[in-house]
Design a protein around this motif. Structure first.
Motif, PDB file in Angstrom:
ATOM      1  N   THR A  10     -17.492  -3.990  -0.685  1.00  0.00           N
ATOM      2  CA  THR A  10     -16.185  -4.532  -0.321  1.00  0.00           C
ATOM      3  C   THR A  10     -15.192  -3.409  -0.126  1.00  0.00           C
ATOM      4  O   THR A  10     -15.385  -2.291  -0.604  1.00  0.00           O
ATOM      5  CB  THR A  10     -15.668  -5.468  -1.436  1.00  0.00           C
ATOM      6  OG1 THR A  10     -15.604  -4.731  -2.664  1.00  0.00           O
ATOM      7  CG2 THR A  10     -16.601  -6.652  -1.619  1.00  0.00           C
ATOM      8  N   ALA A  11     -14.089  -3.718   0.592  1.00  0.00           N
ATOM      9  CA  ALA A  11     -13.083  -2.695   0.866  1.00  0.00           C
ATOM     10  C   ALA A  11     -12.290  -2.350  -0.383  1.00  0.00           C
ATOM     11  O   ALA A  11     -12.011  -1.182  -0.655  1.00  0.00           O
ATOM     12  CB  ALA A  11     -12.157  -3.169   1.970  1.00  0.00           C
ATOM     13  N   LEU A  12     -11.896  -3.341  -1.160  1.00  0.00           N
ATOM     14  CA  LEU A  12     -11.088  -3.119  -2.360  1.00  0.00           C
ATOM     15  C   LEU A  12     -11.981  -3.289  -3.584  1.00  0.00           C
ATOM     16  O   LEU A  12     -12.549  -4.363  -3.810  1.00  0.00           O
ATOM     17  CB  LEU A  12      -9.928  -4.120  -2.408  1.00  0.00           C
ATOM     18  CG  LEU A  12      -8.915  -3.917  -3.540  1.00  0.00           C
ATOM     19  CD1 LEU A  12      -8.201  -2.577  -3.376  1.00  0.00           C
ATOM     20  CD2 LEU A  12      -7.916  -5.064  -3.574  1.00  0.00           C
ATOM     21  N   THR A  13     -12.100  -2.229  -4.365  1.00  0.00           N
ATOM     22  CA  THR A  13     -12.965  -2.265  -5.546  1.00  0.00           C
ATOM     23  C   THR A  13     -12.123  -2.073  -6.798  1.00  0.00           C
ATOM     24  O   THR A  13     -11.201  -1.247  -6.826  1.00  0.00           O
ATOM     25  CB  THR A  13     -14.046  -1.180  -5.480  1.00  0.00           C
ATOM     26  OG1 THR A  13     -13.413   0.108  -5.364  1.00  0.00           O
ATOM     27  CG2 THR A  13     -14.968  -1.401  -4.286  1.00  0.00           C
ATOM     28  N   LEU A  14     -12.442  -2.821  -7.822  1.00  0.00           N
ATOM     29  CA  LEU A  14     -11.749  -2.735  -9.100  1.00  0.00           C
ATOM     30  C   LEU A  14     -12.779  -2.523 -10.200  1.00  0.00           C
ATOM     31  O   LEU A  14     -13.651  -3.376 -10.408  1.00  0.00           O
ATOM     32  CB  LEU A  14     -10.949  -4.011  -9.369  1.00  0.00           C
ATOM     33  CG  LEU A  14     -10.271  -4.089 -10.745  1.00  0.00           C
ATOM     34  CD1 LEU A  14      -9.200  -3.000 -10.855  1.00  0.00           C
ATOM     35  CD2 LEU A  14      -9.642  -5.469 -10.959  1.00  0.00           C
ATOM     36  N   LEU A  74      -3.782   5.318  -3.203  1.00  0.00           N
ATOM     37  CA  LEU A  74      -3.321   4.363  -4.211  1.00  0.00           C
ATOM     38  C   LEU A  74      -3.246   5.032  -5.582  1.00  0.00           C
ATOM     39  O   LEU A  74      -4.165   5.747  -5.987  1.00  0.00           O
ATOM     40  CB  LEU A  74      -4.278   3.170  -4.269  1.00  0.00           C
ATOM     41  CG  LEU A  74      -4.421   2.315  -3.002  1.00  0.00           C
ATOM     42  CD1 LEU A  74      -5.308   1.119  -3.269  1.00  0.00           C
ATOM     43  CD2 LEU A  74      -3.053   1.876  -2.499  1.00  0.00           C
ATOM     44  N   GLU A 109      -9.078   6.391   2.971  1.00  0.00           N
ATOM     45  CA  GLU A 109      -8.764   5.877   1.638  1.00  0.00           C
ATOM     46  C   GLU A 109      -7.269   6.081   1.382  1.00  0.00           C
ATOM     47  O   GLU A 109      -6.813   7.217   1.219  1.00  0.00           O
ATOM     48  CB  GLU A 109      -9.568   6.595   0.557  1.00  0.00           C
ATOM     49  CG  GLU A 109      -9.232   6.103  -0.855  1.00  0.00           C
ATOM     50  CD  GLU A 109      -9.890   6.924  -1.949  1.00  0.00           C
ATOM     51  OE1 GLU A 109      -9.561   6.700  -3.139  1.00  0.00           O
ATOM     52  OE2 GLU A 109     -10.712   7.798  -1.618  1.00  0.00           O
ATOM     53  N   PRO A 122      -7.493  -0.178  -8.873  1.00  0.00           N
ATOM     54  CA  PRO A 122      -8.301  -0.468  -7.678  1.00  0.00           C
ATOM     55  C   PRO A 122      -8.333   0.694  -6.691  1.00  0.00           C
ATOM     56  O   PRO A 122      -7.398   1.502  -6.617  1.00  0.00           O
ATOM     57  CB  PRO A 122      -7.606  -1.691  -7.065  1.00  0.00           C
ATOM     58  CG  PRO A 122      -6.868  -2.320  -8.190  1.00  0.00           C
ATOM     59  CD  PRO A 122      -6.435  -1.201  -9.074  1.00  0.00           C
ATOM     60  N   GLN A 123      -9.418   0.749  -5.947  1.00  0.00           N
ATOM     61  CA  GLN A 123      -9.600   1.750  -4.901  1.00  0.00           C
ATOM     62  C   GLN A 123      -9.842   1.027  -3.582  1.00  0.00           C
ATOM     63  O   GLN A 123     -10.652   0.101  -3.514  1.00  0.00           O
ATOM     64  CB  GLN A 123     -10.779   2.666  -5.232  1.00  0.00           C
ATOM     65  CG  GLN A 123     -11.059   3.727  -4.175  1.00  0.00           C
ATOM     66  CD  GLN A 123     -12.181   4.662  -4.590  1.00  0.00           C
ATOM     67  OE1 GLN A 123     -12.660   4.611  -5.716  1.00  0.00           O
ATOM     68  NE2 GLN A 123     -12.618   5.505  -3.664  1.00  0.00           N
ATOM     69  N   LEU A 124      -9.136   1.434  -2.541  1.00  0.00           N
ATOM     70  CA  LEU A 124      -9.229   0.778  -1.236  1.00  0.00           C
ATOM     71  C   LEU A 124      -9.851   1.736  -0.228  1.00  0.00           C
ATOM     72  O   LEU A 124      -9.375   2.868  -0.052  1.00  0.00           O
ATOM     73  CB  LEU A 124      -7.841   0.354  -0.751  1.00  0.00           C
ATOM     74  CG  LEU A 124      -7.781  -0.317   0.629  1.00  0.00           C
ATOM     75  CD1 LEU A 124      -8.595  -1.609   0.637  1.00  0.00           C
ATOM     76  CD2 LEU A 124      -6.331  -0.565   1.027  1.00  0.00           C
ATOM     77  N   ASP A 125     -10.940   1.302   0.398  1.00  0.00           N
ATOM     78  CA  ASP A 125     -11.597   2.081   1.442  1.00  0.00           C
ATOM     79  C   ASP A 125     -11.524   1.297   2.751  1.00  0.00           C
ATOM     80  O   ASP A 125     -12.053   0.182   2.848  1.00  0.00           O
ATOM     81  CB  ASP A 125     -13.060   2.344   1.099  1.00  0.00           C
ATOM     82  CG  ASP A 125     -13.208   3.290  -0.086  1.00  0.00           C
ATOM     83  OD1 ASP A 125     -12.529   4.330  -0.085  1.00  0.00           O
ATOM     84  OD2 ASP A 125     -13.984   2.979  -1.008  1.00  0.00           O
ATOM     85  N   VAL A 182       0.832  -1.204   0.000  1.00  0.00           N
ATOM     86  CA  VAL A 182       0.000   0.000   0.000  1.00  0.00           C
ATOM     87  C   VAL A 182       0.864   1.251   0.000  1.00  0.00           C
ATOM     88  O   VAL A 182       0.591   2.229  -0.701  1.00  0.00           O
ATOM     89  CB  VAL A 182      -0.956  -0.006   1.210  1.00  0.00           C
ATOM     90  CG1 VAL A 182      -1.628   1.357   1.374  1.00  0.00           C
ATOM     91  CG2 VAL A 182      -2.009  -1.086   1.051  1.00  0.00           C
TER      92      VAL A 182
END
Length: 511
Positions: A368-372, A165, A162, A334-337, A16
């Motif tokens: 979900t936490a990680l979205t693509l 990334l 967030e 991807p985006q991580l929340d 990360v």
């Protein structure tokens, strides 16, 4: 040794961190612009080459570096006019367009702060009851089972974050900072334009005052001429035609004087608006124009890229567009929340804060936490194409602004150079017309010429004097235009920007 779970957590944290340091924006490089070695219209001595003339002003070529933070100074003091100094001070304090530009700078700074806030987690707290009815199926009960309604009291602290990334946050911050720098440069551009407008309007107003003084003198001369013609008519020396011509010339001079007074009133009203005052509250005393002499060093063309605030604004717009290209690219990744909540929940308020009622939630409340992103109908591709096209547009506008800046400098240099020659020739023309007027008046008294010749000579003198006044005004206005085209004055200090009153004393910091 790390346990397997701990090892994976460390690897994930390192990954990360690496991705957070990765920006998708292309490397920003200021585009080339066509910059001449010397100004074409720079005044030169006879037989002197362009390069030799330019070396007499400055030593050598230097690479252009933005210097939009350079204070332009009180350049109008070159005219050594205390009245102009006072007007410029009033405009700086009260002009509403300048205040609006300062407010736009404050807005841009607030947007930078808003963008930077995404680097930090959001933390909140909540307290209150929820009323809910659970279905029998969700409780693994028969369909006809009666499930009572229930009230849950919750007191919890929640946090969301967030990670940056692929530069999603940092590129947005970079774009906002460039927008802020652009707003500050545009403020300086408005400030410089205001200062120049005040000075030019001031000199034009004084031109009208000089014309009014000339017309008063002309009217007085026409009145004396009419008396002379009427006395000769009464003596039977001349006919009524000369009297009618003399009266016509007197009325024409008076009408022209009224026309100049009308133009002066409109110019005075325009100046009052620049000073932030209603026209009813501003009166400028009549002050005839006198010729001004101020020699402005043009310097090197490359320095124009450093000094002009509008060029600096165009350059910062490119930097902002470049960062937004990276922002558009990051949408493909991807985006991580990271979200979580901890607190207490209980069916009764009295039991809410007991140790047994504690609860927590780690992860998003939905999804979900990680979205693509996989498919969006081409929306991300369109946004990226739009961002790249906006960058291309800003590059073209930057280069166009550079060309316009060089044109404005060349125009002002040629105006001043040719005005010197025109003023010199106009001096000869005025001397000749005054001599012709003297000769025609003498010959008319001797009966050698008609009164029409006298009128024509007087008209020539009036027109010559009006042209001389106008040329003197044009010289002052063109000098101001050259200073404006060069980007302002030459004093080194820090510029100041504010929104209202005392806030105009805040120092602009380079970000």
């Amino acid at each position: 040794m790390f346990r397997r779970g701990s090892h994976r957590a460390v690897v994930g944290a390192v990954a990360v961190a690496v991705l957070s340091a990765c920006s998708m924006a292309p490397p920003y490089v200021r585009p080339d612009a066509s910059v001449p070695d010397v100004f074409k219209e720079l005044p030169r001595h006879s037989g002197e080459s362009p390069s030799a003339a330019e070396r007499s002003t400055t030593e050598a070529w230097k690479t252009a570096e933005p210097a939009e933070d350079t204070f332009r100074g009180e350049w109008w003091r070159v005219f050594n006019d205390s009245t102009l100094d006072g007007l410029e001070k009033q405009a700086a304090q009260a002009n509403q367009s300048l205040k609006a530009a300062a407010a736009r700078v404050q807005q841009a700074r607030a947007l930078v702060q808003s963008a930077r806030s995404n680097w930090f987690p959001s933390i909140g707290a909540g307290f209150g009851p929820t009323r809910q009815h659970m279905s029998p199926a969700s409780q693994f009960l028969p369909d006809n089972t009666e499930v009572p309604d229930q009230t849950l009291w919750r007191a919890q602290v929640s946090a969301s974050y967030e990670p940056d990334l692929f530069g999603r946050v940092s590129d947005n911050v970079s774009a906002s900072r460039s927008d802020e720098a652009q707003s500050e440069a545009l403020f300086r551009s408005v400030q410089l334009a205001l200062q120049a407008d005040v000075a030019q309007n001031y000199f034009q107003l004084r031109e009208f005052d000089a014309q009014l003084g000339l017309y008063r003198k002309t009217v007085a001369l026409r009145e004396d001429a009419l008396k002379l013609v009427e006395s000769r008519f009464n003596a039977g020396e001349i006919g009524e035609l000369d009297v009618s011509r003399a009266r016509s010339e007197l009325a024409t001079a008076r009408a022209d004087a009224v026309g100049v007074a009308r133009q002066r009133a409109a110019s005075e009203h325009s100046l009052s608006i620049l000073l932030g005052k209603p026209p009813a509250d501003f009166t400028f005393p009549e002050t005839p124009l006198v010729p001004v002499q101020a020699h402005i060093p043009a310097g090197l063309p490359s320095s124009l890229l450093e000094r002009r605030p509008d060029i600096a604004a165009a350059e910062r717009a490119m930097a902002s567009a470049n960062a937004r290209v990276g922002l558009a690219k990051s949408a493909f990744f991807p985006q991580l929340d990271v979200t979580g909540a901890f607190g207490y929940e209980s069916a009764t308020l009295g039991d809410l804060f007991q140790w047994s009622t504690r609860a927590f939630l780690l992860g998003p409340f939905a999804g979900t936490a990680l979205t693509l992103p996989i498919f969006d109908g081409g929306r991300r591709s369109a946004n990226l194409a739009k961002a790249r096209a906006k960058l291309d547009e800003d590059v073209a506008q930057y280069r166009q602004q550079v060309l316009v800046a060089f044109k404005e400098v060349e125009d002002s240099l040629s105006n001043l150079r040719l005005l010197d020659d025109q003023i010199s020739e106009q001096g000869f023309a005025m001397s000749a017309s005054e001599r012709a007027e003297q000769l025609s008046a003498t010959q008319y008294e001797e009966g050698q010429v008609s009164y029409l010749d006298v009128i024509d000579a007087q008209r020539q003198v009036l027109q010559s004097e009006l042209r001389s006044i106008h040329l003197a005004s044009e010289q002052a206005v063109s000098t101001v235009a050259l200073i404006r085209a060069l980007g302002g004055g030459w004093a080194e200090s820090q510029a100041q920007i504010g929104s209202e009153g005392e806030s105009q004393k805040k120092t602009v910091e380079r970000r």
